[in-house]
Design a protein around this motif. Structure first.
Motif, mmCIF file in Angstrom:
data_model
loop_
_atom_site.group_PDB
_atom_site.id
_atom_site.type_symbol
_atom_site.label_atom_id
_atom_site.label_comp_id
_atom_site.label_asym_id
_atom_site.label_seq_id
_atom_site.Cartn_x
_atom_site.Cartn_y
_atom_site.Cartn_z
ATOM 1 N N GLU A 110 0.840 -1.200 0.000
ATOM 2 C CA GLU A 110 0.000 0.000 0.000
ATOM 3 C C GLU A 110 0.876 1.251 0.000
ATOM 4 N N GLN A 111 1.940 1.219 0.784
ATOM 5 C CA GLN A 111 2.853 2.356 0.837
ATOM 6 C C GLN A 111 3.545 2.556 -0.511
ATOM 7 N N GLN A 112 3.971 1.474 -1.129
ATOM 8 C CA GLN A 112 4.638 1.570 -2.425
ATOM 9 C C GLN A 112 3.698 2.130 -3.481
ATOM 10 N N GLN A 113 2.437 1.714 -3.457
ATOM 11 C CA GLN A 113 1.472 2.213 -4.440
ATOM 12 C C GLN A 113 1.221 3.704 -4.245
ATOM 13 N N ALA A 114 1.296 4.160 -2.973
ATOM 14 C CA ALA A 114 1.086 5.578 -2.678
ATOM 15 C C ALA A 114 2.339 6.401 -2.938
ATOM 16 N N GLY A 115 3.378 5.759 -3.469
ATOM 17 C CA GLY A 115 4.618 6.472 -3.762
ATOM 18 C C GLY A 115 5.381 6.867 -2.526
ATOM 19 N N GLY A 116 5.198 6.087 -1.446
ATOM 20 C CA GLY A 116 5.910 6.374 -0.206
ATOM 21 C C GLY A 116 5.214 7.388 0.672
ATOM 22 N N GLU A 117 4.069 7.931 0.225
ATOM 23 C CA GLU A 117 3.359 8.920 1.020
ATOM 24 C C GLU A 117 2.281 8.246 1.867
ATOM 25 N N ALA A 118 1.697 9.055 2.749
ATOM 26 C CA ALA A 118 0.578 8.612 3.591
ATOM 27 C C ALA A 118 0.913 7.342 4.349
ATOM 28 N N ILE A 119 2.119 7.301 4.956
ATOM 29 C CA ILE A 119 2.512 6.132 5.722
ATOM 30 C C ILE A 119 1.690 6.089 7.001
ATOM 31 N N PRO A 120 0.985 4.990 7.269
ATOM 32 C CA PRO A 120 0.211 4.930 8.504
ATOM 33 C C PRO A 120 1.115 4.867 9.722
ATOM 34 N N ASP A 121 0.600 5.316 10.890
ATOM 35 C CA ASP A 121 1.381 5.257 12.113
ATOM 36 C C ASP A 121 1.809 3.838 12.424
ATOM 37 N N ALA A 136 -14.306 -9.605 -14.514
ATOM 38 C CA ALA A 136 -15.666 -10.142 -14.615
ATOM 39 C C ALA A 136 -16.644 -9.383 -13.722
ATOM 40 N N ASN A 137 -16.132 -8.750 -12.690
ATOM 41 C CA ASN A 137 -16.991 -7.994 -11.781
ATOM 42 C C ASN A 137 -16.984 -6.497 -12.068
ATOM 43 N N GLY A 138 -16.499 -6.131 -13.250
ATOM 44 C CA GLY A 138 -16.581 -4.748 -13.691
ATOM 45 C C GLY A 138 -15.531 -3.809 -13.127
ATOM 46 N N VAL A 139 -14.458 -4.348 -12.545
ATOM 47 C CA VAL A 139 -13.397 -3.499 -12.007
ATOM 48 C C VAL A 139 -12.475 -3.089 -13.151
ATOM 49 N N PRO A 140 -12.293 -1.787 -13.407
ATOM 50 C CA PRO A 140 -11.425 -1.356 -14.507
ATOM 51 C C PRO A 140 -9.973 -1.762 -14.255
ATOM 52 N N ALA A 141 -9.231 -1.976 -15.322
ATOM 53 C CA ALA A 141 -7.853 -2.452 -15.223
ATOM 54 C C ALA A 141 -6.975 -1.524 -14.388
ATOM 55 N N LYS A 142 -7.244 -0.213 -14.452
ATOM 56 C CA LYS A 142 -6.406 0.743 -13.716
ATOM 57 C C LYS A 142 -6.526 0.584 -12.200
ATOM 58 N N ARG A 143 -7.564 -0.131 -11.745
ATOM 59 C CA ARG A 143 -7.734 -0.349 -10.304
ATOM 60 C C ARG A 143 -7.424 -1.781 -9.879
ATOM 61 N N HIS A 144 -6.904 -2.580 -10.800
ATOM 62 C CA HIS A 144 -6.636 -3.984 -10.484
ATOM 63 C C HIS A 144 -5.605 -4.146 -9.366
ATOM 64 N N GLU A 145 -4.498 -3.395 -9.450
ATOM 65 C CA GLU A 145 -3.465 -3.540 -8.426
ATOM 66 C C GLU A 145 -3.976 -3.077 -7.064
ATOM 67 N N GLU A 146 -4.770 -2.007 -7.062
ATOM 68 C CA GLU A 146 -5.381 -1.530 -5.821
ATOM 69 C C GLU A 146 -6.238 -2.617 -5.190
ATOM 70 N N MET A 147 -7.034 -3.320 -6.005
ATOM 71 C CA MET A 147 -7.888 -4.386 -5.502
ATOM 72 C C MET A 147 -7.077 -5.613 -5.078
ATOM 73 N N ALA A 148 -5.960 -5.842 -5.753
ATOM 74 C CA ALA A 148 -5.089 -6.960 -5.362
ATOM 75 C C ALA A 148 -4.536 -6.723 -3.963
ATOM 76 N N ILE A 149 -4.110 -5.478 -3.687
ATOM 77 C CA ILE A 149 -3.602 -5.132 -2.361
ATOM 78 C C ILE A 149 -4.714 -5.258 -1.327
ATOM 79 N N LEU A 150 -5.902 -4.789 -1.671
ATOM 80 C CA LEU A 150 -7.046 -4.875 -0.761
ATOM 81 C C LEU A 150 -7.341 -6.324 -0.386
ATOM 82 N N ASN A 151 -7.132 -7.239 -1.335
ATOM 83 C CA ASN A 151 -7.374 -8.668 -1.092
ATOM 84 C C ASN A 151 -6.167 -9.401 -0.527
#
Length: 486
Positions: free
Chosen positions: A213-224, A452-467
């Motif tokens: 998650e941190q890497q996807q955010a470009g190193g920003e918004a690091i949680p405590d 198949a569930n309508g998630v656009p390709a640009k959000r695939h990595e975000e959803m992979a991290i979420l899962n």
């Protein structure tokens, strides 16, 4: 001689009056914060935390964290504490604890857990901070460091010349203590979650989610939960080793729970990301659908929204603005209360109308008395607009150093006089996204399931991290997974 003895006497006196036994280690340590003070700190902090974030309105999730927390508190090193657990309404992936038994999880971190064992490990980590008295110890370290430095500066005028650099060095030392505390909290998280029957190895896996998650955010918004902590890779290895050691103990149940499906069904429908109903920024404007107002945000300014206030900051760090509810029942009462709260000497005041809303604007300069010298000190210069919308009174503040005020005053004025009624249906009807739990009907990769569930390709990595998965992972029939939708 007195100069040389002073620092030693200060420290010796503190040691004589401030020793306590750590509940976790059983060792004596210097502790200048009593247990009673620690409990009081938590009670005092809790209303401020709730005001800052707001409670997430889900009774089912709140009951869940209470049940799990109570169970874990009983196996901790301080079972006598009346622990309090809250899920707060923030999209940030974070969990934190304050002294006295108060533990907070954001809805953001709840959405990113993928089983009960991950949640249990982090819950144990936060309870560990409380049982090991880390907050009290950090405050003690800060006091001792400052007293020791002050004593040394009295003893050595030459050291006094380098006081700022010495303080910076002490901050690095405190960071080291923080890392040690985090390692200990990880160890306690493994211990406590294992003792109530969960696989602590899942906690290690969650660190991978945080790292991605941190890497996807470009190193920003690091949680405590991640910032200034041990290296994620080392932490993963360390927690896995501890989990294996606890699993091998004779007292540990032969089968430790993970409970993936139960947890995913529990969070089905949880709000994901920013909740636009509480206000959002888009195209250099702030919109609040619930309160039905909008105003412009200066180009390039940083923003932060909370249930309590909306803040804007000049990227150069020379000015700031905020909007919050104003005290009082009239424009005049509100203006007087704001001026008193901020210690403002008002130089200019006028009544006006802002896009149909009655308003009162005034300029003031902060003037406060120095407690040591008794002399008055000048702080920020502030432009304030009190704006009335029915029974609601809002205060918009813009402040900077007096020498910069003339340059920023037009920016403050444009923003405040841009306050107006929100009428755009698109903005008024904006809804948050929610986590939705889906079931795999035929074996496929995560990427295929998302498509198949309508998630656009640009959000695939975000959803992979979420899962907590890779896009290439093979998913079998009947497996549950997360998607996000309105």
């Amino acid at each position: 001689m007195l100069r040389r003895l002073l620092p030693s006497l200060l420290i010796a006196g503190l040691f004589l009056t401030g020793c306590a036994v750590n509940p976790v280690t059983g060792k004596k340590e210097v502790m200048l914060v009593s247990e009673g003070q620690e409990l009081a700190m938590g009670k005092e902090s809790d209303p401020a935390v709730i005001a800052q974030f707001g409670l997430y309105p889900d009774d089912k999730l709140q009951k869940y964290i209470n049940t799990m927390g109570d169970k874990m508190g009983k196996v901790s090193h301080r079972p006598e504490i009346d622990y309090q657990f809250r899920i707060v309404d923030s999209p940030i992936i974070n969990a934190f604890a304050v002294p006295g038994g108060y533990v907070y999880f954001t809805r953001g971190i709840m959405a990113h857990f993928n089983d009960e064992a991950q949640f249990a490990g982090v819950l144990g980590h936060e309870i560990g901070h409380i049982t090991a008295r880390h907050s009290a110890k950090q405050q003690t370290t800060s006091i001792l460091s400052q007293v020791g430095l002050m004593g040394a500066m009295i003893a050595s005028p030459r050291l006094a010349q380098y006081g700022e650099q010495a303080m910076q060095g002490l901050q690095l030392l405190t960071l080291k203590f923080s890392r040690d505390d985090e390692n200990q909290a990880d160890e306690l998280g493994v211990e406590y979650s294992t003792k109530i029957g969960y696989s602590a190895a899942e906690m290690a896996d969650f660190f991978r989610t945080l790292e991605r998650e941190q890497q996807q955010a470009g190193g920003e918004a690091i949680p405590d939960f991640l910032s200034s902590h041990p290296n994620s890779a080392d932490r993963y290895t360390h927690v896995n080793r501890l989990a294996a050691e606890w699993k091998a103990k004779p007292s540990t149940p032969a089968k430790l729970a993970i409970n993936r499906d139960q947890y995913l069904r529990l969070i089905d429908g949880i709000t994901y990301g920013e909740d636009p109903r509480q206000g959002f920024v888009e195209n250099n404007a702030f919109y609040h659908p619930e309160l039905k107002f909008e105003f412009p945000v200066p180009q390039g300014w940083k923003t932060q929204n909370s249930p309590q206030q909306f803040q804007m900051a000049d990227p150069a760090g020379k000015a700031m603005m905020l909007l919050t509810l104003a005290p009082g029942s009239s424009l005049q009462e509100a203006a007087q209360a704001v001026a008193k709260q901020l210690s403002l000497q008002v130089a200019d005041s006028r009544q006006l109308t802002v896009h149909g809303f009655p308003a009162l604007a005034f300029v003031g300069t902060q003037v406060q008395q120095d407690q040591q010298t008794g002399q008055q000190q000048t702080g920020m210069q502030v432009l304030s607009y009190i704006i009335q919308d029915g029974k609601s009174l809002y205060v918009m503040l813009g402040g900077s150093a007096p020498q910069d005020f003339a340059a920023y005053a037009p920016v403050f004025t444009r923003t405040m006089e841009g306050f107006q009624r929100l009428t755009s249906a698109d903005k008024l009807n904006r809804q948050p996204e929610h986590v939705r739990i889906r079931t795999i009907s035929t074996p496929q990769t995560l990427a295929q399931a998302l498509t198949a569930n309508g998630v656009p390709a640009k959000r695939h990595e975000e959803m992979a991290i979420l899962n907590g998965m890779q896009l290439s992972d093979k998913l079998g029939r009947g497996l549950l997974f997360k998607v996000v939708g309105k």
